[in-house]
Write an enzyme that holds these catalytic residues in place. Structure first.
Site, PDB file in Angstrom:
ATOM      1  N   TRP A 173       0.958  -1.030  -0.145  1.00  0.00           N
ATOM      2  CA  TRP A 173      -0.028  -0.005  -0.029  1.00  0.00           C
ATOM      3  C   TRP A 173       0.997   1.287   0.021  1.00  0.00           C
ATOM      4  CZ3 TRP A 173      -4.404  -0.574  -1.918  1.00  0.00           C
ATOM      5  CH2 TRP A 173      -5.093  -1.635  -1.616  1.00  0.00           C
ATOM      6  N   ASP A 188      -1.388   6.554   6.515  1.00  0.00           N
ATOM      7  CA  ASP A 188      -2.366   5.589   6.065  1.00  0.00           C
ATOM      8  C   ASP A 188      -2.559   4.580   7.081  1.00  0.00           C
ATOM      9  OD1 ASP A 188      -4.077   3.836   4.924  1.00  0.00           O
ATOM     10  OD2 ASP A 188      -2.684   3.383   3.308  1.00  0.00           O
ATOM     11  N   LYS A 206     -11.959  -1.845   7.216  1.00  0.00           N
ATOM     12  CA  LYS A 206     -11.226  -2.472   8.067  1.00  0.00           C
ATOM     13  C   LYS A 206     -11.770  -2.496   9.258  1.00  0.00           C
ATOM     14  CE  LYS A 206      -8.623  -3.415   4.174  1.00  0.00           C
ATOM     15  NZ  LYS A 206      -7.643  -2.182   3.901  1.00  0.00           N
TER      16      LYS A 206
HETATM   17  C1  LIG Z   1      -6.908  -1.685   2.306  1.00  0.00           C
HETATM   18  C2  LIG Z   1      -6.211  -0.722   2.319  1.00  0.00           C
HETATM   19  C3  LIG Z   1      -5.988   0.417   1.346  1.00  0.00           C
HETATM   20  C4  LIG Z   1      -6.990   0.602   0.171  1.00  0.00           C
HETATM   21  O1  LIG Z   1      -8.004   1.081   0.810  1.00  0.00           O
HETATM   22  P1  LIG Z   1      -9.340   1.250  -0.321  1.00  0.00           P
HETATM   23  O2  LIG Z   1     -10.226   1.998   0.591  1.00  0.00           O
HETATM   24  O3  LIG Z   1      -9.815   0.217  -0.778  1.00  0.00           O
HETATM   25  O4  LIG Z   1      -8.828   2.319  -1.178  1.00  0.00           O
HETATM   26  C5  LIG Z   1      -4.920   1.447   1.540  1.00  0.00           C
HETATM   27  N1  LIG Z   1      -4.004   1.210   2.507  1.00  0.00           N
HETATM   28  C6  LIG Z   1      -3.970   0.286   3.357  1.00  0.00           C
HETATM   29  C7  LIG Z   1      -3.173   0.315   4.491  1.00  0.00           C
HETATM   30  C8  LIG Z   1      -4.971  -0.655   3.421  1.00  0.00           C
HETATM   31  O5  LIG Z   1      -5.175  -2.023   4.136  1.00  0.00           O
END
Ligand SMILES: *Cc1c(COP(=O)(O)O)cnc(C)c1O
Length: 362
Positions: free
Chosen positions: A102, A171, A195
């Protein structure tokens, strides 16, 4: 037989929250209307939004006078673009810690922005089996340092924020409100809700108010934190249902004792699985122990056929979605906030029994 869902995302939600949604789905708070039919200009929604923002800041120990909360769409992935567009205005240079898939995706999107320099200042490539250490020497001319606190795919996590004299952008998608960071060290935090917080379709952004005032005004409205904040996340139709579920999950989290309390439970859950891996020679996890994730635990038997048997038999035992990510193979147990301790115990027991039953096949 109880069913436990170890899916990486969209992830499991707390059962009491699902029950509450069901109970009030056709009549939201005596209005005779479903939450799915409520106007985003109604007093019901305005109240709901204010409560969700307040609960979020309370759980993160942040002050409403210092931080703004935005409820957006486009997923964490859109934040890969929005963060640099709004924040990289002084040096036009951003620093990234490449801790995994990511982080690489975030860097690739930032590189598409014209005239922006993207520097990878630390990397765990190619194996991503540890969290890279950030050391910046000299005056760093970066608008911010980007961190991905938990690596959903490789199962590594950042346990100590780096000591750098730069605004931090995080993030936090996969360990949002699951691990208790000093959130006030961040200039901006973003997280896809699916998540730990709500169904897919909602992204939370928490940003320092002093930064909002310095952001460019010439951006398209839907890409501008400033314009979105000025309309309190309702510049266009916001995802009302997702924000409603987020509010219920935040209330549930307050009842659990907050982020530090849920982190303690998450540590117990993760320890059960890591112990099952470490106490046998049957299972392997490649991550340096100090950098192991609390929320995503990848493991393998080292034999892809045996891994497949594990996944199939686990499913028959009510332990769902343990198949690993296509990049890593093997298994992955995701232990988000809504996974009860009993689920981790059930998986640990299954792992130990499976190892006994299949020892001679290796
Ligand atoms: C799942 C995830 C993403 C992607 O998220 P979306 O909402 O599907 O764009 C980005 N960063 C991390 C760390 C993730 O676990």
């Amino acid at each position: 037989m109880p069913i436990y869902n170890f899916v990486a995302g969209p992830a499991t939600l707390p059962v009491p929250v699902l029950n509450q949604i069901q109970a009030e789905l056709t009549d939201y708070q005596g209005t005779g209307l479903s939450i799915l039919e409520i106007s985003h200009r109604s007093p019901q929604f305005t109240t709901l939004l204010a409560q969700a923002k307040q609960l979020l800041l309370q759980l993160m120990h942040l002050k409403a006078s210092e931080y703004e909360v935005l409820f957006l769409q486009g997923g964490a992935t859109l934040q890969f673009t929005m963060a640099p567009l709004n924040l990289a205005t002084k040096f036009h240079r951003v620093a990234f810690v490449n801790s995994g898939h990511w982080a690489e995706r975030a860097m690739a999107e930032a590189k598409l922005i014209p005239d922006l320099v993207v520097d990878e200042v630390a990397s765990a490539a190619p194996h991503f089996n540890h969290f890279p250490l950030v050391e910046l020497t000299g005056p760093a001319k970066y608008d911010y340092l980007h961190l991905t606190t938990n690596n959903t795919i490789y199962g590594t996590a950042l346990n100590q924020l780096p000591e750098v004299d730069l605004p931090l952008v995080g993030d936090l998608s996969s360990n949002f409100l699951a691990q208790d960071y000093p959130f006030d060290r961040f200039a901006l935090i973003y997280a896809g809700a699916q998540k730990n917080l709500a169904p897919a379709g909602l992204t939370v952004v928490v940003v320092k108010k002093t930064l909002l005032a310095q952001m460019p005004t010439a951006l398209p409205a839907m890409l501008s934190y400033r314009k979105l904040a000025a309309k309190d996340s309702a510049l266009n139709t916001p995802p009302v249902f997702q924000i409603y579920v987020a509010k219920l999950v935040l209330e549930w989290l307050v009842k659990q004792g907050g982020v530090a309390a849920i982190e303690a439970v998450n540590r117990q859950k993760a320890q059960l699985i890591y112990d099952a891996i470490d106490q046998t020679t049957f299972y392997h996890n490649q991550v340096r122990p100090a950098d192991r994730s609390l929320t995503n635990v990848p493991f393998t038997t080292g034999d892809s056929e045996l891994d497949q048997t594990f996944i199939t038999k686990a499913q028959q035992a009510g332990l769902m979605n343990l198949k690993g990510h296509r990049l890593t193979g093997g298994m992955r147990a995701s232990l988000y906030n809504a996974m009860p301790l009993e689920g981790a115990v059930a998986l640990r027991n299954f792992m130990l029994q499976f190892a006994k039953d299949h020892e001679e096949e290796k």
